[in-house]
Enzyme design. Sequence first.
Site, short mmCIF file in Angstrom:
data_model
loop_
_atom_site.label_atom_id
_atom_site.label_comp_id
_atom_site.label_asym_id
_atom_site.label_seq_id
_atom_site.Cartn_x
_atom_site.Cartn_y
_atom_site.Cartn_z
N GLU A 46 -69.36 27.33 11.81
CA GLU A 46 -69.61 28.64 11.20
C GLU A 46 -70.49 29.51 12.09
OE1 GLU A 46 -68.27 30.21 8.77
OE2 GLU A 46 -67.03 28.55 8.13
N CYS A 199 -51.83 37.18 4.54
CA CYS A 199 -52.31 38.52 4.17
C CYS A 199 -53.02 39.14 5.37
CB CYS A 199 -53.23 38.42 2.95
SG CYS A 199 -53.48 40.00 2.13
N CYS A 206 -45.90 39.44 2.66
CA CYS A 206 -45.90 39.34 1.19
C CYS A 206 -44.76 38.46 0.68
CB CYS A 206 -45.80 40.73 0.57
SG CYS A 206 -47.17 41.80 1.04
N CYS A 209 -46.00 34.98 0.34
CA CYS A 209 -47.34 34.83 -0.23
C CYS A 209 -47.30 34.16 -1.61
CB CYS A 209 -48.00 36.21 -0.35
SG CYS A 209 -49.64 36.13 -1.08
N CYS A 215 -50.25 40.28 -7.34
CA CYS A 215 -50.80 41.26 -6.41
C CYS A 215 -50.46 42.71 -6.80
CB CYS A 215 -50.29 40.97 -5.00
SG CYS A 215 -51.02 42.05 -3.76
S1 SF4 Z 1 -48.70 39.79 -1.84
FE1 SF4 Z 1 -50.73 40.72 -1.86
S2 SF4 Z 1 -52.13 39.06 -1.37
FE2 SF4 Z 1 -50.08 38.39 -0.80
S3 SF4 Z 1 -49.84 38.94 1.37
FE3 SF4 Z 1 -49.03 40.64 0.17
S4 SF4 Z 1 -50.76 41.99 -0.02
FE4 SF4 Z 1 -51.62 40.03 0.57
#
Ligand code: SF4
Length: 363
Positions: A46, A199, A206, A209, A215
């Site tokens: 870190e 993201c 997306c 995701c 989202c």
């Molecule tokens: S759906 Fe929302 S959280 Fe997922 S990658 Fe796209 S913008 Fe990011």
Amino acid sequence: MNSEKNLQKDLLESLLLKWYDTYQRQFPWRARPGISPNPYHVWLSEIMLQQTTTGVVEDYFTRFISLWPTIQSLSKATLDEIFHAWQGLGYYNRARNLHRCAQILVQNFNGDMPQKEEELLTLPGVGPYTAAAIAAIGFNQPTVPVDGNVVRVFSRLLAIKTPLPTLKKEIEKFVSCVIPSKRSGDFAQGLMDLGATICRPHLPACEMCPLQGLCKGFRKGIAKKLPFPAPKETKPRRYGIVFWIENDRGEILIEKRPNKGLLAGLMGIPTTEWKESPRDIEDHTMLLQAPKGVHKWEFLPLPILHTFTHFHLELRIAKGHTNLLGKGVWSSLDHLNTYAFPSVMKKVIRYATQAQSLKNKAA
Ligand code: SF4
């Protein structure tokens, strides 16, 4: 929190952890599934990651762990040894704090990392983000470190249009309500990995995701634009002269920088103060700050450019000759790489030696 929010919290947690169990990134500091994390590894990584990317940190981390496998062994290293292993990572205050911190851990904490954020915050070089990261990842404490990745993910999930840096406060408030009571470390690392691989800042993936169904930014079609940046500040530019001084044996004058201020305690080529006005360089009044004994200066044609966090630096290189030694030590060119020079001084050395070899060839 009402029941709908609870449901969202539980869903967020289970979707993220399920994704993390399959897609987590592998790093030398990260514990394998089922193995307890090593808090020393978490702390060291870190600190290194504070201003450096994971790709660069991997080699440095592995080298540090092989040189100093425990906090005790790190506490016995000299500052120069640590600087030497740190060379090239920049922001040398982190190395200085690492050294002090290891000694404090041995003296006051039996050579172990403390688990609580309040105690971690008393250690040199450990701010709120790092304390939360060590507590969550190293000890599974219920906290989440909020970095740029986490801010980006939540600003999109919640479609928050507040610009940075105010946005961060809003996200911190929200995140404190969704910390899971179990697997906090994996939750935090899941958010970091999601922010880094899915993201992403400019091109969120997306369609891959796990949180797409939750989202709001995606639903509204504004995810890519979030988070809104802070208004731009322009960095000032400073100017200075470095003195490349050779003696009859072809050795170069180097010196340890003062123990306070920028690049404190590191080796350097003698330099003037770094001023905001280029005029000081142009009329050569700054040559008065040069080491004594040189009667004639020759300026190399181009300046060295370097950018620090808060300013750009333009350094002219003035070459001179003397055998007089006031402050500093002489070093042969071959031995220069045995000293821990910060990046800006390495640039100076590179340019001055290249200029010299070109001159020798032309002669
Ligand atoms: S759906 Fe929302 S959280 Fe997922 S990658 Fe796209 S913008 Fe990011």
